[in-house]
Design a protein around this motif. Structure first.
Motif, PDB file in Angstrom:
ATOM      1  N   PHE A  79      24.526 -52.432  73.653  1.00  0.00           N
ATOM      2  CA  PHE A  79      24.040 -51.807  72.423  1.00  0.00           C
ATOM      3  C   PHE A  79      23.368 -50.457  72.651  1.00  0.00           C
ATOM      4  N   VAL A  80      23.115 -50.107  73.901  1.00  0.00           N
ATOM      5  CA  VAL A  80      22.414 -48.860  74.215  1.00  0.00           C
ATOM      6  C   VAL A  80      23.352 -47.675  74.019  1.00  0.00           C
ATOM      7  N   LYS A  81      22.911 -46.701  73.209  1.00  0.00           N
ATOM      8  CA  LYS A  81      23.756 -45.534  72.917  1.00  0.00           C
ATOM      9  C   LYS A  81      23.037 -44.213  73.153  1.00  0.00           C
ATOM     10  N   SER A  82      21.875 -44.039  72.538  1.00  0.00           N
ATOM     11  CA  SER A  82      21.180 -42.754  72.602  1.00  0.00           C
ATOM     12  C   SER A  82      19.696 -42.967  72.384  1.00  0.00           C
ATOM     13  N   LYS A  83      18.882 -42.156  73.066  1.00  0.00           N
ATOM     14  CA  LYS A  83      17.440 -42.263  72.878  1.00  0.00           C
ATOM     15  C   LYS A  83      17.025 -41.882  71.463  1.00  0.00           C
ATOM     16  N   LEU A  84      17.932 -41.211  70.730  1.00  0.00           N
ATOM     17  CA  LEU A  84      17.630 -40.841  69.358  1.00  0.00           C
ATOM     18  C   LEU A  84      17.793 -42.012  68.406  1.00  0.00           C
ATOM     19  N   THR A  85      18.628 -42.992  68.775  1.00  0.00           N
ATOM     20  CA  THR A  85      18.942 -44.075  67.852  1.00  0.00           C
ATOM     21  C   THR A  85      18.602 -45.462  68.375  1.00  0.00           C
ATOM     22  N   ASP A  86      18.392 -45.612  69.676  1.00  0.00           N
ATOM     23  CA  ASP A  86      18.146 -46.942  70.237  1.00  0.00           C
ATOM     24  C   ASP A  86      16.849 -47.553  69.726  1.00  0.00           C
ATOM     25  N   SER A  87      16.884 -48.858  69.548  1.00  0.00           N
ATOM     26  CA  SER A  87      15.667 -49.580  69.193  1.00  0.00           C
ATOM     27  C   SER A  87      14.695 -49.583  70.370  1.00  0.00           C
ATOM     28  N   PRO A  88      13.401 -49.608  70.091  1.00  0.00           N
ATOM     29  CA  PRO A  88      12.436 -49.783  71.185  1.00  0.00           C
ATOM     30  C   PRO A  88      12.547 -51.201  71.743  1.00  0.00           C
ATOM     31  N   VAL A  89      12.519 -51.311  73.066  1.00  0.00           N
ATOM     32  CA  VAL A  89      12.627 -52.614  73.720  1.00  0.00           C
ATOM     33  C   VAL A  89      11.479 -52.767  74.711  1.00  0.00           C
ATOM     34  N   VAL A  90      10.802 -53.897  74.620  1.00  0.00           N
ATOM     35  CA  VAL A  90       9.697 -54.225  75.532  1.00  0.00           C
ATOM     36  C   VAL A  90      10.013 -55.554  76.202  1.00  0.00           C
ATOM     37  N   VAL A  91       9.710 -55.653  77.502  1.00  0.00           N
ATOM     38  CA  VAL A  91       9.901 -56.901  78.242  1.00  0.00           C
ATOM     39  C   VAL A  91       8.539 -57.394  78.730  1.00  0.00           C
ATOM     40  N   ILE A  92       8.273 -58.685  78.505  1.00  0.00           N
ATOM     41  CA  ILE A  92       7.011 -59.298  78.923  1.00  0.00           C
ATOM     42  C   ILE A  92       7.340 -60.558  79.724  1.00  0.00           C
ATOM     43  N   ASP A  93       6.663 -60.760  80.837  1.00  0.00           N
ATOM     44  CA  ASP A  93       6.869 -62.009  81.575  1.00  0.00           C
ATOM     45  C   ASP A  93       6.255 -63.161  80.795  1.00  0.00           C
ATOM     46  N   ASP A  94       6.680 -64.408  81.073  1.00  0.00           N
ATOM     47  CA  ASP A  94       6.267 -65.519  80.220  1.00  0.00           C
ATOM     48  C   ASP A  94       4.798 -65.913  80.374  1.00  0.00           C
ATOM     49  N   MET A  95       4.100 -65.302  81.332  1.00  0.00           N
ATOM     50  CA  MET A  95       2.658 -65.514  81.438  1.00  0.00           C
ATOM     51  C   MET A  95       1.864 -64.399  80.741  1.00  0.00           C
ATOM     52  N   GLY A  96       2.579 -63.350  80.306  1.00  0.00           N
ATOM     53  CA  GLY A  96       1.930 -62.246  79.618  1.00  0.00           C
ATOM     54  C   GLY A  96       1.186 -61.298  80.526  1.00  0.00           C
ATOM     55  N   LYS A  97       1.520 -61.321  81.825  1.00  0.00           N
ATOM     56  CA  LYS A  97       0.790 -60.477  82.781  1.00  0.00           C
ATOM     57  C   LYS A  97       1.211 -59.009  82.707  1.00  0.00           C
ATOM     58  N   PHE A  98       2.513 -58.774  82.508  1.00  0.00           N
ATOM     59  CA  PHE A  98       3.031 -57.406  82.518  1.00  0.00           C
ATOM     60  C   PHE A  98       3.851 -57.148  81.258  1.00  0.00           C
ATOM     61  N   CYS A  99       3.596 -56.005  80.622  1.00  0.00           N
ATOM     62  CA  CYS A  99       4.311 -55.599  79.411  1.00  0.00           C
ATOM     63  C   CYS A  99       5.008 -54.277  79.714  1.00  0.00           C
ATOM     64  N   ILE A 100       6.329 -54.309  79.747  1.00  0.00           N
ATOM     65  CA  ILE A 100       7.110 -53.175  80.236  1.00  0.00           C
ATOM     66  C   ILE A 100       7.957 -52.572  79.119  1.00  0.00           C
ATOM     67  N   PRO A 101       7.700 -51.328  78.717  1.00  0.00           N
ATOM     68  CA  PRO A 101       8.601 -50.664  77.765  1.00  0.00           C
ATOM     69  C   PRO A 101       9.897 -50.309  78.482  1.00  0.00           C
ATOM     70  N   LEU A 102      10.979 -50.916  78.060  1.00  0.00           N
ATOM     71  CA  LEU A 102      12.250 -50.766  78.768  1.00  0.00           C
ATOM     72  C   LEU A 102      13.124 -49.680  78.176  1.00  0.00           C
ATOM     73  N   LEU A 103      13.014 -49.466  76.856  1.00  0.00           N
ATOM     74  CA  LEU A 103      13.920 -48.535  76.183  1.00  0.00           C
ATOM     75  C   LEU A 103      13.200 -47.880  75.012  1.00  0.00           C
ATOM     76  N   SER A 104      13.463 -46.571  74.837  1.00  0.00           N
ATOM     77  CA  SER A 104      12.915 -45.796  73.725  1.00  0.00           C
ATOM     78  C   SER A 104      11.388 -45.815  73.731  1.00  0.00           C
ATOM     79  N   GLY A 105      10.828 -45.451  74.885  1.00  0.00           N
ATOM     80  CA  GLY A 105       9.379 -45.474  75.053  1.00  0.00           C
ATOM     81  C   GLY A 105       8.648 -44.507  74.159  1.00  0.00           C
TER      82      GLY A 105
END
Length: 367
Positions: A79-105
């Motif tokens: 689904f990744v196409k362009s930084k102008l149109t991509d949705s923001p994506v965040v990844v979090i581990d299941d313990m909530g220790k790290f929150c990583i902006p993966l796309l469209s920061g």
């Protein structure tokens, strides 16, 4: 979207806490783990994540994965196409220790969302964008926060690169007020635009240079289609123009679009600077006007004749227009009424359509 039982707990927590902050949220948990313990959280079971992700990207919704980064990367890859149109994506581990902006920061706001999620889970936001790490001015964040149209993302990247290298850049501004300085090596100027030509920034509603393609299409996702061919400066366009329009009954949207295009072109004003269309109440349901506004994503505001006649200023007056509408000038008065700004383009007639424009000086803030 959570992929483990413990991740479901994080998902329930985030869905509730983000909703409390005013976000519209929906939580999903992999079907294998979505049992009665999550009934109160109303998490929806899923088997195939791609359908949900695809719908989110179409709507420009943020997606928060609670899983391993590798899973998230594989799931969004199609689904990744362009930084102008991509949705923001965040990844979090299941313990909530790290929150990583993966796309469209920046443009999508994933960096900010990761920080908010980390605050909720007690985790650490893992920000990797260079301008954030070095504490430097980020052009795309500045534009997003101030509602500025970015005419060329390639030039925006180059400006950011120059700032990261410590190079001096010039910011030329017209009819805007910068409330603070973005960087020690950014110099704000108001009197010599040529200084900004060498990799600097021009902030103005006025068009500089030649444009390619469809410059009067009001679409925030067509930045590269209107970049300047003969200017090395990046232009950021503020929304500060209010158009007042008068027309005969039954005037089609195509003629209105043509009239607006001609008037703006004659004054070298970028269509992306238009923030609103105004007219008299008699035109409240005029199909050509309403369709033009809807097609271009512009608010449409109308005023009664008494309100228009009470607007302060010097306007072109027509006895005929006054006898028909109750206001001696529709376009000029409605532009000023809708903006509380200064009449910038006086009444101009194109194909029996009247167009005027008012301008507001806007305040811009650097985060």
């Amino acid at each position: 979207m959570a992929y483990t039982r413990q991740g479901g707990e994080r998902c329930a927590e985030l869905t509730e806490r983000l909703s409390d902050r005013g976000y519209q949220c929906k939580g999903y948990l992999f079907h294998k783990y979505n049992d009665i313990r999550f009934e109160k959280a109303q998490l929806e079971a899923f088997v195939d994540a791609e359908e949900i992700i695809g719908a989110a990207f179409v709507r420009k919704c943020a997606v928060i994965f609670i899983c391993a980064v590798g899973i998230a990367v594989r799931k969004i890859s199609g689904f990744v196409k362009s930084k102008l149109t991509d949705s923001p994506v965040v990844v979090i581990d299941d313990m909530g220790k790290f929150c990583i902006p993966l796309l469209s920061g920046h443009l999508g706001g994933a960096n900010l969302l990761a920080e908010i999620c980390a605050e909720i889970t007690g985790g650490i936001p893992v920000i990797t964008t260079a301008t954030d790490l070095h504490g430097r001015f980020a052009v795309d964040v500045f534009a997003k926060n101030n509602g500025l149209f970015i005419t060329d993302m390639r030039k925006a990247k180059q400006v950011s690169a120059n700032l990261l290298e410590g190079k001096k850049i010039y910011l030329y501004v017209e009819n805007v007020c910068l409330k603070n300085n973005p960087s020690d090596n950014a110099v704000i100027i108001t009197d010599d635009r040529e200084k900004a030509e060498d990799g600097g920034i021009v902030i103005s509603a006025k068009r500089y240079g030649e444009y390619r393609h469809d410059e009067y299409r009001h679409d925030e996702y067509r930045h590269d289609d209107i970049c300047h061919e003969n200017s090395s400066a990046l232009q950021l366009i503020p929304k500060q123009i209010t158009l007042g329009i008068g027309c005969r009954r039954g005037t089609p949207k195509e003629r209105i679009a043509s009239a607006v295009s001609q008037v703006l072109s004659e004054h070298k004003i970028a269509f992306q600077s238009v923030k609103k269309i105004c007219s008299i109440n008699l035109k409240q349901t005029e199909k050509g006007l309403t369709d033009f506004c809807k097609e271009n994503g512009l608010p449409f505001q109308t005023f009664d004749s008494d309100t228009l006649m009470n607007v302060s200023g010097t306007f072109h007056r027509s006895e005929f227009v006054g006898s028909v509408t109750g206001a001696d000038n529709v376009c000029e008065r409605s532009a000023v009424a809708g903006s509380s700004g200064t009449l910038f383009i006086k009444k101009t007639i194109k194909d029996h359509i009247t167009v005027a424009a008012a301008l507001n000086v806007v305040d811009l803030w650097f985060a």
